[in-house]
Design an enzyme around this catalytic site. Structure first.
Site, short mmCIF file in Angstrom:
data_model
loop_
_atom_site.label_atom_id
_atom_site.label_comp_id
_atom_site.label_asym_id
_atom_site.label_seq_id
_atom_site.Cartn_x
_atom_site.Cartn_y
_atom_site.Cartn_z
N LEU A 53 0.81 -1.22 0.00
CA LEU A 53 0.00 0.00 0.00
C LEU A 53 0.85 1.27 0.00
O LEU A 53 0.32 2.36 -0.24
CB LEU A 53 -0.91 0.03 1.24
CG LEU A 53 -1.81 -1.18 1.48
CD1 LEU A 53 -2.56 -1.03 2.81
CD2 LEU A 53 -2.81 -1.35 0.34
N TYR A 107 2.35 11.58 -11.24
CA TYR A 107 1.87 10.57 -10.31
C TYR A 107 1.45 9.31 -11.05
O TYR A 107 1.86 8.19 -10.71
CB TYR A 107 0.71 11.12 -9.49
CG TYR A 107 0.05 10.11 -8.59
CD1 TYR A 107 0.75 9.51 -7.55
CD2 TYR A 107 -1.29 9.75 -8.78
CE1 TYR A 107 0.15 8.58 -6.72
CE2 TYR A 107 -1.90 8.82 -7.94
CZ TYR A 107 -1.18 8.24 -6.93
OH TYR A 107 -1.79 7.31 -6.10
N LYS A 111 3.02 5.40 -10.86
CA LYS A 111 2.22 4.22 -10.48
C LYS A 111 2.24 3.18 -11.60
O LYS A 111 2.30 1.98 -11.33
CB LYS A 111 0.79 4.63 -10.15
CG LYS A 111 0.65 5.57 -8.96
CD LYS A 111 1.11 4.94 -7.66
CE LYS A 111 0.04 4.10 -7.01
NZ LYS A 111 0.42 3.66 -5.64
N ASN A 136 -11.12 6.89 -6.18
CA ASN A 136 -10.99 7.71 -4.98
C ASN A 136 -11.53 6.94 -3.78
O ASN A 136 -12.72 6.64 -3.73
CB ASN A 136 -11.76 9.02 -5.15
CG ASN A 136 -11.21 9.87 -6.27
OD1 ASN A 136 -10.25 10.60 -6.09
ND2 ASN A 136 -11.81 9.76 -7.45
N GLY A 294 -51.49 7.39 37.11
CA GLY A 294 -52.88 7.77 36.92
C GLY A 294 -53.15 8.61 35.70
O GLY A 294 -54.33 8.84 35.36
#
Length: 387
Positions: A53, A107, A111, A136, A294
Site C-alpha cells: 500500500l 503521479y 504508479k 478515490n 394515573g
C-alpha cells in the site's frame, strides 16, 4: 497467515490493520516510513503474502513520485525475486495502484511504472501479482485537506468551514475503504491458500474492489450538508443502504468529540414529557413520552396513521374503541415484559399509567407528524358499562 503490509500507517493501511487484528489466524509485519528498503529481505522472512500500500501522492517535488512509488516497488520486486530464485518461495503480492496510472501525469506515470515492475516480477518468477487500480477511496481516518475531496468536505462542513467546488457537475469514481479492505483480505487468503495447497490460483493481473460509485462533486457536497442539517430537523437521510450509508458513516467519523452529542426539543406538561428523537423521509418517526401515575394520554383516532408503543418502564393499560361498531378492547402491558402494542386506523385509543411510578413509553409512528394535517381526531375511549 502472515502478511507484510507496506504503508501500514496510511489511510487504507490503518483500516486494513484493524480488520486484520480481528482475525486470530493472521500475523502482520508492518512496513512504514520508519523502515528502509534494505530491511525488506529480513521483513519478508516467513511471510505468506504482501499487501503493498505504500506510496507517495502529494510530494513537495515530482521526483518523490518516482522514489516513493516506482523505486520502492522495484526494491520490493527485487527482494521477492531473490526469494523465489534462491529459496524457491513465491510470495503473492497485492498492489494498491490508482486509476491515475492510465493518465500521463507524474503521479500516474510513477504508479504505472510500479505496476510494470510487478508484472515483470510475475513474468520472471511466476509470483502471483494482483493490481488494484483504485478509484478515490473514502472512509474513516482519511486525512482532510490532503488528497481526498470527501475527507475535506466532511471535515469542513462539520466545522462550518467553506468548501471549494470548481465544477459541481464533475463526476468522480469512489470506492469505500471497507470494501477495499475486504477485497484485499479475500484475495490474499485465496492466493495464500492456493499457493500452500498447490491449487489453481485466483486470476492474477488487474483486480477491482467493488462496488465503485460514480457521483458528482455537487451531489456529494449536497448530501453531506443534508447530514449536517438533519440534526436540526431530526429528519434522517436514507442512511441504511448503499453509497449514502457509507458516506454517512464517513461523515460521522469526522465529528470532533464535543460534537458527539446534540440536544433535541423536550415538551413538558402536567402529564409528563414528550421527546421526538428521529424522523425519516419515508418510514415515520421515533419518540418517547412519560406519564405520571394515573395519567392518561391519547384519546384520539386516526384514519391512516398507525403507531407502535413499547412500554419500557412502568405499567400501562391500553384501551381501544371502534369508531363505527363501538367494539371495546383493553389490554395491559409493562416494562418488565417487552410487548409492542400497535394502534389500528379507525379505533380510538389511549394509554393510562396504572402503576405507582412514572411510566416511560417508546413510540413509533409511520409518518412524520404534520401539524397542518395531523390525521389525529379527539375521541376519548369510554369503557361500556357492564349489565
Amino acid at each position: 497467515m502472515k502478511l507484510l503490509v507496506t504503508g501500514a500507517n496510511g489511510f487504507v493501511g490503518k483500516n486494513l490493520l484493524v480488520h486484520l487484528q480481528e482475525m486470530p489466524d493472521v500475523d502482520v509485519v508492518a512496513y512504514t516510513r520508519s523502515n528502509t528498503v534494505d530491511e525488506l529481505p529480513e521483513l519478508l522472512k516467513g511471510v505468506d503474502a504482501v499487501i503493498h500500500l505504500a506510496g507517495i501522492n502529494r510530494p513537495q517535488d515530482d521526483s518523490e513520485f518516482v522514489k516513493g512509488n516506482t523505486d520502492l516497488t522495484q526494491c520490493l520486486a527485487d527482494a521477492l525475486e531473490a526469494l523465489a530464485k534462491h529459496h524457491g518461495k513465491r510470495i503473492p503480492v497485492l498492489y494498491s495502484s490508482s486509476i491515475q496510472a492510465e493518465r500521463n501525469n507524474p503521479y500516474g506515470l510513477s504508479k504505472k511504472a510500479a505496476e510494470d515492475a510487478l508484472l515483470q516480477l510475475e513474468q520472471n518468477t511466476g509470483i502471483s501479482v494482483y493490481i488494484y487500480r483504485l478509484a478515490n477511496v473514502f472512509g474513516k481516518w482519511c486525512k482532510p485537506n490532503y488528497n481526498s475531496m470527501v475527507a475535506t468536505f466532511c471535515h469542513n462542513i462539520i466545522r462550518d468551514i467553506p468548501i471549494e467546488i470548481h465544477n459541481e457537475d464533475a463526476e468522480v469514481k469512489l470506492v469505500y475503504v471497507d470494501d477495499v479492505v475486504q477485497s484485499l483480505i479475500t484475495t490474499a487468503r485465496q492466493a495464500v491458500n492456493a499457493t500452500q495447497n498447490n491449487e489453481e490460483l485466483p486470476k492474477t493481473g488487474f483486480v477491482e474492489a467493488n462496488p465503485v460509485y460514480t457521483e458528482t462533486v455537487g451531489s456529494i457536497a449536497k448530501q453531506l450538508k443534508a447530514f449536517k442539517h438533519s440534526r436540526e430537523t431530526l429528519i434522517s437521510e436514507r442512511v441504511g443502504t448503499g453509497f449514502t450509508r457509507k458516506l454517512y458513516s464517513t461523515y460521522v467519523s469526522y465529528l470532533p468529540t464535543d460534537a458527539f452529542t446534540y440536544t433535541v426539543p423536550k415538551y413538558v406538561d402536567e402529564r409528563g414529557v414528550f421527546v421526538e428523537m428521529l424522523k425519516t423521509p419515508d418510514a415515520g418517526q421515533f419518540s418517547y413520552f412519560t406519564a405520571h401515575p394515573g395519567i392518561t394520554r391519547g384519546g384520539h383516532y386516526h384514519h391512516t396513521k398507525t403507531e407502535k408503543f413499547l412500554v419500557i418502564k412502568g405499567k400501562a393499560c391500553f384501551k381501544f374503541r371502534h369508531m363505527v361498531t363501538g367494539e371495546f378492547y383493553e389490554l395491559f402491558t409493562e416494562g418488565e415484559s417487552p410487548e409492542i402494542v400497535e394502534t389500528v386506523p379507525g379505533w380510538s385509543h389511549d394509554i393510562t399509567n396504572v402503576g405507582d411510578d412514572e411510566m416511560v413509553v417508546m413510540l413509533w409512528a409511520n409518518e412524520i407528524f404534520d401539524r397542518e394535517n395531523p390525521d389525529t381526531y379527539a375521541c376519548p375511549v369510554v369503557k361500556p358499562h357492564s349489565n
